[in-house]
Design a protein around this motif. Structure first.
Motif, PDB file in Angstrom:
ATOM      1  N   PRO A   1       0.803  -1.278   0.000  1.00 48.26           N
ATOM      2  CA  PRO A   1      -0.025   0.077   0.036  1.00 48.26           C
ATOM      3  C   PRO A   1       0.880   1.277   0.062  1.00 48.26           C
ATOM      4  N   LYS A   2       2.073   1.128   0.500  1.00 46.75           N
ATOM      5  CA  LYS A   2       2.834   2.350   0.420  1.00 46.75           C
ATOM      6  C   LYS A   2       3.308   2.978  -1.010  1.00 46.75           C
ATOM      7  N   TYR A   3       3.020   1.813  -2.090  1.00 43.24           N
ATOM      8  CA  TYR A   3       3.573   2.422  -3.346  1.00 43.24           C
ATOM      9  C   TYR A   3       2.162   3.025  -3.988  1.00 43.24           C
ATOM     10  N   ILE A   4       0.970   2.763  -3.362  1.00 41.74           N
ATOM     11  CA  ILE A   4       0.062   3.561  -3.731  1.00 41.74           C
ATOM     12  C   ILE A   4      -0.188   4.954  -3.326  1.00 41.74           C
ATOM     13  N   GLU A   5       0.408   5.141  -2.150  1.00 46.56           N
ATOM     14  CA  GLU A   5       0.635   6.498  -1.730  1.00 46.56           C
ATOM     15  C   GLU A   5       1.693   7.255  -2.448  1.00 46.56           C
ATOM     16  N   LEU A   6       2.867   6.539  -2.656  1.00 48.11           N
ATOM     17  CA  LEU A   6       3.709   7.243  -3.623  1.00 48.11           C
ATOM     18  C   LEU A   6       3.035   7.370  -5.205  1.00 48.11           C
TER      19      LEU A   6
ATOM     20  N   GLY B   1       5.531  10.104  -6.225  1.00 47.09           N
ATOM     21  CA  GLY B   1       6.949   9.320  -5.702  1.00 47.09           C
ATOM     22  C   GLY B   1       7.198   9.858  -4.084  1.00 47.09           C
ATOM     23  N   ARG B   2       6.591  10.934  -3.659  1.00 48.34           N
ATOM     24  CA  ARG B   2       6.773  11.556  -2.248  1.00 48.34           C
ATOM     25  C   ARG B   2       6.057  10.799  -1.257  1.00 48.34           C
ATOM     26  N   CYS B   3       6.739  10.526  -0.181  1.00 50.23           N
ATOM     27  CA  CYS B   3       6.010  10.191   1.083  1.00 50.23           C
ATOM     28  C   CYS B   3       5.002  11.091   1.642  1.00 50.23           C
ATOM     29  N   MET B   4       3.730  10.539   1.803  1.00 51.42           N
ATOM     30  CA  MET B   4       2.495  11.441   2.158  1.00 51.42           C
ATOM     31  C   MET B   4       3.071  12.089   3.815  1.00 51.42           C
TER      32      MET B   4
ATOM     33  N   GLU C   1       9.646   9.722  -9.914  1.00 52.35           N
ATOM     34  CA  GLU C   1       8.634  10.810 -10.396  1.00 52.35           C
ATOM     35  C   GLU C   1       7.826  10.247 -11.335  1.00 52.35           C
ATOM     36  N   THR C   2       6.478   9.715 -10.838  1.00 53.31           N
ATOM     37  CA  THR C   2       5.715   9.087 -11.800  1.00 53.31           C
ATOM     38  C   THR C   2       4.525   9.987 -12.236  1.00 53.31           C
ATOM     39  N   GLY C   3       4.663  11.119 -12.063  1.00 46.16           N
ATOM     40  CA  GLY C   3       3.663  11.963 -12.486  1.00 46.16           C
ATOM     41  C   GLY C   3       2.532  12.494 -11.410  1.00 46.16           C
TER      42      GLY C   3
ATOM     43  N   LEU D   1      -2.561   2.827 -12.714  1.00 49.47           N
ATOM     44  CA  LEU D   1      -1.703   1.528 -12.342  1.00 49.47           C
ATOM     45  C   LEU D   1      -0.493   1.417 -13.189  1.00 49.47           C
ATOM     46  N   ASN D   2      -0.170   2.186 -14.296  1.00 45.72           N
ATOM     47  CA  ASN D   2       0.967   2.218 -14.709  1.00 45.72           C
ATOM     48  C   ASN D   2       2.125   2.887 -13.668  1.00 45.72           C
ATOM     49  N   ALA D   3       1.752   3.979 -13.203  1.00 45.37           N
ATOM     50  CA  ALA D   3       2.275   4.518 -12.099  1.00 45.37           C
ATOM     51  C   ALA D   3       2.687   3.723 -11.164  1.00 45.37           C
ATOM     52  N   LEU D   4       1.645   3.225 -10.696  1.00 52.71           N
ATOM     53  CA  LEU D   4       1.595   2.129  -9.346  1.00 52.71           C
ATOM     54  C   LEU D   4       2.778   1.063  -9.656  1.00 52.71           C
ATOM     55  N   LYS D   5       2.604   0.516 -10.933  1.00 51.81           N
ATOM     56  CA  LYS D   5       3.507  -0.499 -11.107  1.00 51.81           C
ATOM     57  C   LYS D   5       5.037  -0.155 -10.959  1.00 51.81           C
ATOM     58  N   ILE D   6       5.177   1.055 -11.661  1.00 54.49           N
ATOM     59  CA  ILE D   6       6.546   1.751 -11.609  1.00 54.49           C
ATOM     60  C   ILE D   6       7.056   1.708 -10.243  1.00 54.49           C
TER      61      ILE D   6
END
Lengths: 715, 299
Positions: A379-384, A389-392, A401-403, A415-420
């Motif tokens: 779930p941390k990567y959903i946050e990012l 890419g920044r910690c909330m 930086e996935t946008g 989902l693409n950003a999440l996968k990265i």
């Protein structure tokens, strides 16, 4: 319960005086005489000192010797300065960590029992001859010989101690005389009886505990002990009752771990299929169940392997034990676990002979190095992904930086950003693991005693972590928060992209403020589709979780070429892991616990256990080679009433038929019901089922809750 | 085709053999004082507000177009008269404290829910129980569900008090494997005063079902100081013998419905009533057994 167990329970109530743990000092005594020797040999002498110099404690009422009380009792005068000096030396030789393949291991007890110490020492000799021109191998083999001989001495000492105990209490107790007789034999010769076999295994386990290993499994006890049991019963030298008492007195000593302040997890696998196939359940499987039930302590982590031909009678006996409130045996599905292991190239016989180490980790018994695992906080990567890419929680740039979410126009963009983010996270995870795992020189960190319990270290003349084991080491990446993940993605899909109630950018702001000022949005998110209700809109993301984590980790290997398994099981670490994760799109507050293991998010499964099963079985768990945990709670009447228990049994069989991997069930105790009254928010999913009507426990009036509490007590 | 459904529940383990899905129909023609499903009595949808779950967050007040939810200070008050059951508030309640019982539901939706658990019915010899409310007050819809179930070879139980014209039974009986038939009193007068219905009508219907070859189980709610004496059981046993029923299930009174009365804003007349003990229930079951019935305590 046998009379012997009740006496032993009484005797073990006496807690040892908490003097200093002298383990390190004993190791020091071994090292100190061998500073000039190769480190492998020095290590073997440290083990020798541990085995031979610890005080052999005997319980007057015991049937099987082997106790860790010797860690705290010592006739030597050791000053604080002495132990500080010893500590310096021992620490310099280095100590083991969980990332170094040292514990969580199911030893090859089968070979120990069939060949005895004599046989193992013989094999070491043979190997020494074979490798007489290879210094490195000779050194290693010499180390195994030193430690195996020390183990032999230790067994003899336990026998002597049993006799000494007789003198101490001025009573020739037949049980103690028997122990001394058995130890005198098995210190060298192979065991011939059930009692001898059990004694030898337990002393080996005790030796591992002195070495400081945790979560050492006893493996398939009902299989490797069965030939002895069967023969003794046939010969009329053992009764079922005597066998039960022996197993009880053995397993009850697992509870000694409580003296050191924490419960050990000693996994025992019963049932399942035989290596050559066919049902493996035998009389001992039932006997071990009974013994574990009578011991009633948390340590023996009993796992019952279930396959499509497991007798209903065996599963029913398992449920009766679960219903006592113990929470085990955990039920393991062979039909999933065997194919999940077979994917990695082990022979089918070895896969069928798997057992579990630690909690639920699948293990090729006695043929691979000890386990390692870690926690991958998905779930941390959903946050990012939601925050470029920044910690909330801290604002630190943790991922690529996935946008900004405002640039994502479809669910696929997100989902693409999440996968990265997940791929980057996995790379970081593997970096930490590898660095730690590689930190230690495999020769200097030899494990000569453990290597004697893993095929084919002796034959190859190589340490268990240096290519000695038949199969390479594996690692389990514990993928956390499948429920939080599925619910979060389902909420984004539903609220943002389908119903277009808010923009992804607004959602990000709501998450950053932990829903302060966004309470209505949070409610919408909480009421979006949730995993655990057989709702495809949420369940498809649970499927994605399993396939994606498997895909990501399949790219990696361990240092010796083994697989990185995934696990959908994370102990209770969903709570601390949650503390590291900001608010999530499922409506969960920042730092709140994540969903546990493979279970739906607490309180979000509102459709009963069959719907949970329908959801949980959607992913293909043969991809999850380490294992899964599904926790469920049922009221005690589901276990006590045979008709209801039959329904539960049908439920579990259906779960397994549909591809469920593991289930562990709690009979809801009075304590839980009390706690649920005080903390209803933690028990939203607790269903009390009665008559033609059932209710969420927390939605009931206080008086009614008390009513049910009273009723539970009657059952 | 549509009906009004109060709720549906998977893994019902007290509504007949095996793992079952129970469909609770909305609306009942009786008014049993002890009713444990009071939200299913009205033929129209009803609103439930669970005060004990409410977090007093006030989100419902913001969303309600009718002003039915009012925050007075930090406390939530619900004005039932103003509520038009639009359900908007439910979408925004974070605590699950708001519910509506009674939703117009399509046959296809009911079947979709039922079929989710097919594998569980077959592994446990379970099936579907249609209950309520009074399912035979929506006999056409009940029959349609039962008929669809039979197409899938699902075992069907209809759980009824049977205070309806026999024509309602005729609609469902060819698709029903078993009737759970409630028997709620020992005399016509008692039955009328406690339930508002007719004992005679229910017994007549039961007899017609049995003589027609239907499988019928008598289900007797045991209500303290109403029908829980040995004498009461002997009388009921006599009545049921005449009817020709063979199986009797005794259901102990319980107070689990109390919270729902509060959520409906109604008072619960059986608040203080103490449920019968296990031993007492077994004693009563033994009386029926002595009369030759296959009897058991259920629930």
């Amino acid at each position: 319960m046998s009379n012997q167990l009740s006496c032993l329970k009484e005797e073990m109530k006496l807690i040892p005086e908490k003097s200093k743990d002298i383990r390190e000092y004993l190791m020091y005594l071994g090292y100190v005489r061998h500073f000039d020797e190769p480190v492998t040999i020095a290590r073997a002498y440290a083990i020798e000192s541990l085995f031979e110099n610890h005080k052999k404690y005997i319980y007057a009422n015991d049937l099987v010797a082997g106790s860790i009380r010797g860690k705290w009792s010592c006739d030597l005068m050791i000053t604080e300065a002495d132990s500080q000096h010893a500590e310096r030396v021992v620490r310099s030789y280095g100590f083991n960590t969980f990332l170094m393949n040292t514990d969580h291991f199911a030893p090859d007890y089968e070979t120990l029992l069939t060949e005895g110490i004599e046989g193992i020492l013989g094999k070491i000799r043979q190997s020494m001859e074979k490798y007489q021109n290879n210094e490195e191998k000779k050194t290693f083999l010499k180390a195994t010989e030193i430690s195996m001989r020390a183990f032999s001495t230790m067994i003899g000492q336990y026998g002597d101690a049993a006799l000494k105990k007789c003198a101490e209490i001025h009573e020739q107790k037949p049980n103690l005389l028997k122990i001394s007789e058995i130890c005198a034999k098995i210190k060298y010769k192979k065991p011939d009886t059930f009692h001898e076999a059990l004694q030898l295994v337990w002393l080996a386990h005790t030796a591992f505990l002195y070495e400081g290993r945790l979560a050492m499994a006893l493996g398939r006890m009902d299989q490797y002990l069965y030939p002895f049991y069967k023969r003794d019963i046939q010969d009329g030298i053992l009764t079922k009752e005597q066998a039960l008492a022996l197993v009880e007195c053995t397993l009850y000593k697992i509870g000694e771990s409580a003296y050191s302040g924490r419960d050990d997890v000693v996994n025992i696998a019963i049932g399942g299929v035989k290596p050559e196939n066919g049902d493996a359940v035998n009389e001992l499987s039932y006997l071990i169940l009974e013994a574990v039930k009578n011991c009633k302590i948390p340590g023996p982590n009993l796992s019952a392997r279930i396959h499509c031909e497991t007798p209903d009678e065996f599963l029913d006996e398992c449920l009766k034990v679960v219903g006592t409130g113990l929470g085990y045996p955990a039920l393991m599905n062979d039909e999933v676990n065997i194919p999940a292991l077979y994917r990695h190239g082990y022979t089918i016989e070895d896969c069928r002979n798997y057992s579990m180490v630690g909690c639920i980790e699948n293990f090729i018994t006695g043929k691979q190095p000890p386990w390692t695992d870690g926690r991958y906080n998905v779930p941390k990567y959903i946050e990012l992904a939601m925050n470029n890419g920044r910690c909330m929680l801290t604002g630190v740039q943790l991922g690529p930086e996935t946008g900004e979410p405002s640039t994502f126009t479809t669910m696929d963009d997100f989902l693409n950003a999440l996968k990265i983010q997940m791929e980057f996270g996995a790379a970081e995870y593997m970096m930490f693991f590898r660095n730690e795992n590689d930190r230690y020189n495999k020769i200097a960190y030899a494990q000569p005693f453990l290597s004697c319990f893993c095929r084919d270290c002796i034959e190859r003349g190589l340490d268990i972590n240096n290519g000695g084991s038949i199969y390479p080491s594996v690692h389990g990446a514990g993928c956390m928060g499948i429920g939080t993940f599925a619910d979060s993605l389902a909420a984004v899909d539903d609220v943002v992209f389908n119903k277009k109630l808010i923009s992804l950018q607004t959602l990000k702001e709501a998450l950053l403020s932990d829903f302060k000022g966004y309470e209505e949005l949070q409610s919408l998110l909480l009421n979006a589709p949730k995993y655990g209700n057989n709702n495809p809109a949420a369940d498809k993301y649970a499927v994605l979780f399993v396939t994606l984590t498997n895909e990501i980790f399949s790219k990696y290997r361990t240092r010796d070429g083994g697989a990185i398994y995934t696990a959908i099981a994370t102990n209770v670490q969903n709570i601390p892991a949650g503390k590291q994760v900001g608010a999530t799109p499922d409506g969960r507050h920042a730092c709140a616990p994540l969903s546990d293991a493979a279970s739906p998010m607490h309180g979000m499964d509102k459709n009963g256990p069959t719907s949970v099963v329908n959801s949980v079985t959607k992913p293909d768990y043969t991809m999850v080679s380490c294992g899964t945990v599904l926790n469920q709670k049922y009221s005690p009447s589901m276990f006590t009433d045979p008709e209801k228990r039959a329904k539960l049994l049908a439920m579990i069989k259906t779960y397994f038929k549909k591809g469920g991997q593991e289930i562990q069930i709690n009979a809801v105790s009075r304590d839980i019901l009390y706690d649920a009254m005080g903390n209803p928010e933690n028990y939203k999913d607790l269903v009390v089922r009665v008559s033609g009507f059932s209710a969420y426990y927390t939605s009931l009036d206080k008086a009614v809750q008390l009513d049910i509490l009273e009723r539970t007590e009657h059952e | 085709m549509k009906g009004i459904v109060s709720g549906m529940q998977h893994f019902s383990v007290g509504d007949g053999p095996g793992i079952r899905t129970t469909v609770f129909m909305q609306g009942c023609n009786l008014r049993c004082e002890w009713c444990h499903n009071p939200e299913t009595i009205s033929f129209k949808p009803v609103f439930l507000y669970y005060k004990n779950l409410c977090r007093n967050c006030g989100l419902c007040q913001k969303r309600c177009p009718q002003g039915a939810h009012l925050m007075m200070g930090r406390t939530h008050h619900f004005n039932r008269e103003r509520c038009n059951l639009c359900g908007e508030c439910i979408r925004y309640c974070p605590a699950g404290a708001l519910k509506i019982s009674g939703k117009e539901t399509a046959l296809s939706e009911v079947m979709e829910y039922i079929l989710e658990d097919m594998e569980f019915y077959s592994s446990s010899n379970g099936g579907v129980t249609i209950s309520g409310g009074e399912p035979l007050c929506q006999a056409d819809f009940t029959a349609a569900i039962a008929k669809e179930c039979k197409k899938h070879n699902i075992h069907v139980i209809v759980d009824t008090a049977g205070n309806v014209d026999f024509s309602s039974f005729e609609k469902v009986l060819s698709y029903t494997d078993c009737f759970f038939f409630d028997v709620k009193g020992t005399s016509e007068r008692d039955y009328l005063s406690k339930t508002g219905g007719s004992l005679k009508l229910s017994l007549e219907n039961m007899m017609r079902l049995i003589s027609g070859g239907c499988n019928v189980v008598a289900r007797i709610p045991v209500i303290p100081s109403y029908n829980d004496s040995e004498n009461d059981c002997n009388i009921m046993a006599g009545l049921l013998n005449q009817v020709g029923v063979k199986q009797v299930h005794l259901l102990p009174f319980h107070r689990l419905g109390a919270g729902k009365y509060a959520a409906l804003g109604k008072s619960y007349p059986y608040e203080q009533c103490v449920p019968p003990s296990k031993q007492q229930m077994q004693k009563l079951a033994d009386i029926f057994a002595a009369h030759g019935f296959e009897s058991r305590v259920d629930g």
